[in-house]
Design a protein around this motif. Structure first.
Motif, PDB file in Angstrom:
ATOM      1  N   UNK A  99       0.849  -1.203   0.000  1.00 22.76           N
ATOM      2  CA  UNK A  99       0.000   0.000   0.000  1.00 22.76           C
ATOM      3  C   UNK A  99       0.878   1.244   0.000  1.00 22.76           C
ATOM      4  N   UNK A 100       1.924   1.240   0.825  1.00 24.62           N
ATOM      5  CA  UNK A 100       2.848   2.383   0.912  1.00 24.62           C
ATOM      6  C   UNK A 100       3.575   2.608  -0.418  1.00 24.62           C
ATOM      7  N   UNK A 101       3.933   1.509  -1.089  1.00 22.70           N
ATOM      8  CA  UNK A 101       4.650   1.609  -2.361  1.00 22.70           C
ATOM      9  C   UNK A 101       3.703   1.864  -3.541  1.00 22.70           C
ATOM     10  N   UNK A 102       2.406   1.944  -3.286  1.00 23.59           N
ATOM     11  CA  UNK A 102       1.389   2.216  -4.301  1.00 23.59           C
ATOM     12  C   UNK A 102       1.231   1.078  -5.312  1.00 23.59           C
ATOM     13  N   UNK A 103       1.365  -0.153  -4.832  1.00 25.06           N
ATOM     14  CA  UNK A 103       1.032  -1.313  -5.661  1.00 25.06           C
ATOM     15  C   UNK A 103      -0.449  -1.672  -5.485  1.00 25.06           C
ATOM     16  N   UNK A 104      -0.951  -1.509  -4.277  1.00 26.19           N
ATOM     17  CA  UNK A 104      -2.372  -1.715  -4.020  1.00 26.19           C
ATOM     18  C   UNK A 104      -2.909  -0.507  -3.255  1.00 26.19           C
ATOM     19  N   UNK A 105      -4.214  -0.328  -3.311  1.00 25.07           N
ATOM     20  CA  UNK A 105      -4.825   0.833  -2.656  1.00 25.07           C
ATOM     21  C   UNK A 105      -6.125   0.423  -1.980  1.00 25.07           C
ATOM     22  N   UNK A 106      -6.470   1.129  -0.918  1.00 29.73           N
ATOM     23  CA  UNK A 106      -7.771   0.961  -0.272  1.00 29.73           C
ATOM     24  C   UNK A 106      -8.782   1.859  -0.988  1.00 29.73           C
ATOM     25  N   UNK A 107      -9.942   1.295  -1.299  1.00 28.49           N
ATOM     26  CA  UNK A 107     -10.994   2.069  -1.967  1.00 28.49           C
ATOM     27  C   UNK A 107     -12.242   2.015  -1.098  1.00 28.49           C
ATOM     28  N   UNK A 108     -12.753   3.189  -0.716  1.00 27.15           N
ATOM     29  CA  UNK A 108     -13.920   3.262   0.158  1.00 27.15           C
ATOM     30  C   UNK A 108     -15.165   3.657  -0.646  1.00 27.15           C
ATOM     31  N   UNK A 109     -16.240   2.893  -0.463  1.00 32.11           N
ATOM     32  CA  UNK A 109     -17.509   3.155  -1.150  1.00 32.11           C
ATOM     33  C   UNK A 109     -18.628   3.232  -0.111  1.00 32.11           C
ATOM     34  N   UNK A 110     -19.846   3.408  -0.596  1.00 28.59           N
ATOM     35  CA  UNK A 110     -21.003   3.499   0.300  1.00 28.59           C
ATOM     36  C   UNK A 110     -21.205   2.222   1.110  1.00 28.59           C
ATOM     37  N   UNK A 111     -20.839   1.080   0.500  1.00 28.75           N
ATOM     38  CA  UNK A 111     -21.053  -0.204   1.175  1.00 28.75           C
ATOM     39  C   UNK A 111     -19.827  -0.705   1.929  1.00 28.75           C
ATOM     40  N   UNK A 112     -18.792   0.113   1.978  1.00 24.81           N
ATOM     41  CA  UNK A 112     -17.609  -0.320   2.725  1.00 24.81           C
ATOM     42  C   UNK A 112     -16.333  -0.103   1.939  1.00 24.81           C
ATOM     43  N   UNK A 113     -15.339  -0.932   2.251  1.00 24.60           N
ATOM     44  CA  UNK A 113     -14.019  -0.781   1.656  1.00 24.60           C
ATOM     45  C   UNK A 113     -13.623  -2.044   0.897  1.00 24.60           C
ATOM     46  N   UNK A 114     -12.869  -1.875  -0.198  1.00 27.37           N
ATOM     47  CA  UNK A 114     -12.233  -3.004  -0.859  1.00 27.37           C
ATOM     48  C   UNK A 114     -10.846  -2.556  -1.309  1.00 27.37           C
ATOM     49  N   UNK A 115     -10.053  -3.513  -1.769  1.00 23.47           N
ATOM     50  CA  UNK A 115      -8.714  -3.185  -2.249  1.00 23.47           C
ATOM     51  C   UNK A 115      -8.698  -3.160  -3.773  1.00 23.47           C
ATOM     52  N   UNK A 116      -7.669  -2.530  -4.319  1.00 20.61           N
ATOM     53  CA  UNK A 116      -7.558  -2.431  -5.768  1.00 20.61           C
ATOM     54  C   UNK A 116      -6.084  -2.469  -6.157  1.00 20.61           C
ATOM     55  N   UNK A 117      -5.748  -3.259  -7.166  1.00 21.48           N
ATOM     56  CA  UNK A 117      -4.379  -3.267  -7.691  1.00 21.48           C
ATOM     57  C   UNK A 117      -4.204  -2.009  -8.536  1.00 21.48           C
ATOM     58  N   UNK A 118      -3.289  -1.167  -8.137  1.00 20.78           N
ATOM     59  CA  UNK A 118      -3.113   0.135  -8.779  1.00 20.78           C
ATOM     60  C   UNK A 118      -2.757  -0.037 -10.260  1.00 20.78           C
ATOM     61  N   UNK A 119      -3.461   0.683 -11.115  1.00 18.15           N
ATOM     62  CA  UNK A 119      -3.251   0.741 -12.566  1.00 18.15           C
ATOM     63  C   UNK A 119      -3.706  -0.523 -13.309  1.00 18.15           C
ATOM     64  N   UNK A 120      -4.214  -1.523 -12.608  1.00 12.39           N
ATOM     65  CA  UNK A 120      -4.661  -2.751 -13.280  1.00 12.39           C
ATOM     66  C   UNK A 120      -5.765  -2.437 -14.293  1.00 12.39           C
TER      67      UNK A 120
END
Length: 395
Positions: A99-120
């Motif tokens: 997460x710190x290196x920006x390979x994955x990110x936390x994404x927050x939505x109305x129904x909660x949070x999920x992760x995302x592979x950056x630039x995928x």
């Protein structure tokens, strides 16, 4: 055969695994070479493992494929440690660093949070329709690579460059099957060669540790010596340090386990299914619809059903038209429900999407199939299966 002809020829085999983008590999290679805080074995390993759980847009709504895990625990990092024989501390530290290196990110939505592979998602949408560019943009990691304790051993034994070499080997076989080995009938013929000097340099280790590394990965990548040198002990007894004959391996041939390949049938729908999944995933993401992981899986089942039905429309060259219409209609309907705030009234997204797919498919038949089309589809189906299709609208 010209290069263009080879690229346009049908491909007989592909690596059976998960998609990994070359630009992510390039970034990993760069981050492994920096002198200040180079990326670690565990970080690369966890990043590779995360590709098992991502959708077409790089979104990770569950860190397990076990359907018995509750919604509340699907994003628990402990799922990764238990399923891949890694310690929780190792996975947690690697996850936080990614997460710190920006390979994955936390994404927050109305129904909660999920992760995302950056630039995928960006890399996925940038793939050109050209087969040549598509094959050079990504490759596949064999699913078998994630079985057993391979990553655990690489981390414990400190093979810092090991995961990157694995990715490069995966890339090699994907490229081979997509270019000069497109028409191969025996996957055992798809091989490569690497010298011991090369492997020592890439792994940044000794010959002994290279042989140990090859033993760890042998269930997926098999390396066999093809060039050896016999080194006899010195005849000078006074200065002799070794009394035994030493066999030095100079070069290996390597191959991928045959179970890691999948064969394309003549009427294969894999590529069409992948394209439809990507289209639906893009529509859902762009509309900001906060679906859960299980909802996405249910939607994909409906898409798979429509893709299978579409093969029977090839006889009138309207299979892709039918899929485009159906996917568009269902996506438009989901977007409207989300924008008007009525999504919460849907008890089962899977059942709802399945019904909407059927409705859209029926509408397509009414508006875009003429009498001649219907007769041809029915006759072709009857010729193959001995009965008329139930999915056709009776008029």
């Amino acid at each position: 055969m010209s290069i263009l002809s080879k690229l346009n020829a049908s491909q007989n085999y592909a690596v059976d695994g998960v998609k990994f983008y070359k630009k992510h590999l390039d970034k990993l290679v760069y981050d492994s070479m920096v002198t200040d805080h180079p990326i670690t074995t565990s970080e690369i390993s966890v990043f590779m493992i995360l590709h098992l759980y991502t959708d077409e847009m790089g979104q990770i709504r569950s860190l397990t494929n076990d359907p018995s895990v509750s919604d509340r625990k699907q994003l628990c990092i402990s799922n990764l440690s238990s399923e891949h024989d890694l310690t929780y501390e190792t996975v947690k530290k690697a996850f936080d660093s990614l997460i710190h290196r920006n390979y994955i990110a936390e994404v927050h939505t109305d129904l909660g949070m999920h992760y995302e592979i950056v630039d995928y998602a960006i890399f996925n949408q940038q793939i050109n329709n050209s087969l040549r560019e598509e094959k050079s943009s990504y490759f596949r990691i064999p699913t078998a690579l994630f079985h057993g304790k391979m990553f655990s051993l690489l981390i414990k034994q400190r093979y810092h460059k090991g995961p990157i070499l694995l990715l490069e080997l995966c890339q090699y076989f994907s490229v081979q099957l997509g270019t000069n080995r497109r028409n191969v009938e025996d996957v055992q013929l798809v091989q490569g060669e690497r010298t011991m000097v090369y492997l020592k340099k890439v792994l940044n280790t000794t010959a002994k540790r290279v042989r140990n590394f090859l033993a760890i990965i042998h269930n997926v990548f098999s390396f066999k010596p093809i060039e050896e040198k016999v080194k006899a002990p010195s005849t000078d007894r006074k200065n002799r340090k070794r009394t035994f004959i030493q066999i030095l391996i100079k070069k290996f041939s390597f191959s991928l386990n045959g179970a890691c390949f999948k064969r394309f049938d003549e009427k294969s729908t894999r590529k069409t299914y992948a394209s439809c999944k990507k289209e639906m995933a893009a529509r859902i993401k762009n509309a900001g619809i906060p679906f859960k992981w299980r909802d996405i899986k249910d939607i994909e089942k409906s898409i798979s059903r429509m893709v299978n039905i579409s093969t029977h429309f090839q006889v009138v060259n309207k299979s892709q038209d039918m899929l485009n219409y159906t996917i568009s209609e269902v996506a438009d309907n989901l977007e409207e429900l989300h924008n008007t705030g009525h999504m919460g009234a849907i008890r089962s997204i899977g059942a709802y999407v399945n019904k909407r797919c059927t409705d859209a498919f029926m509408d397509f038949q009414k508006f875009y199939l003429n009498v001649e089309d219907r007769i041809e589809i029915n006759n072709d189906y009857h010729k193959t299966y001995g009965e008329y299709p139930q999915f056709m609208v009776q008029v």
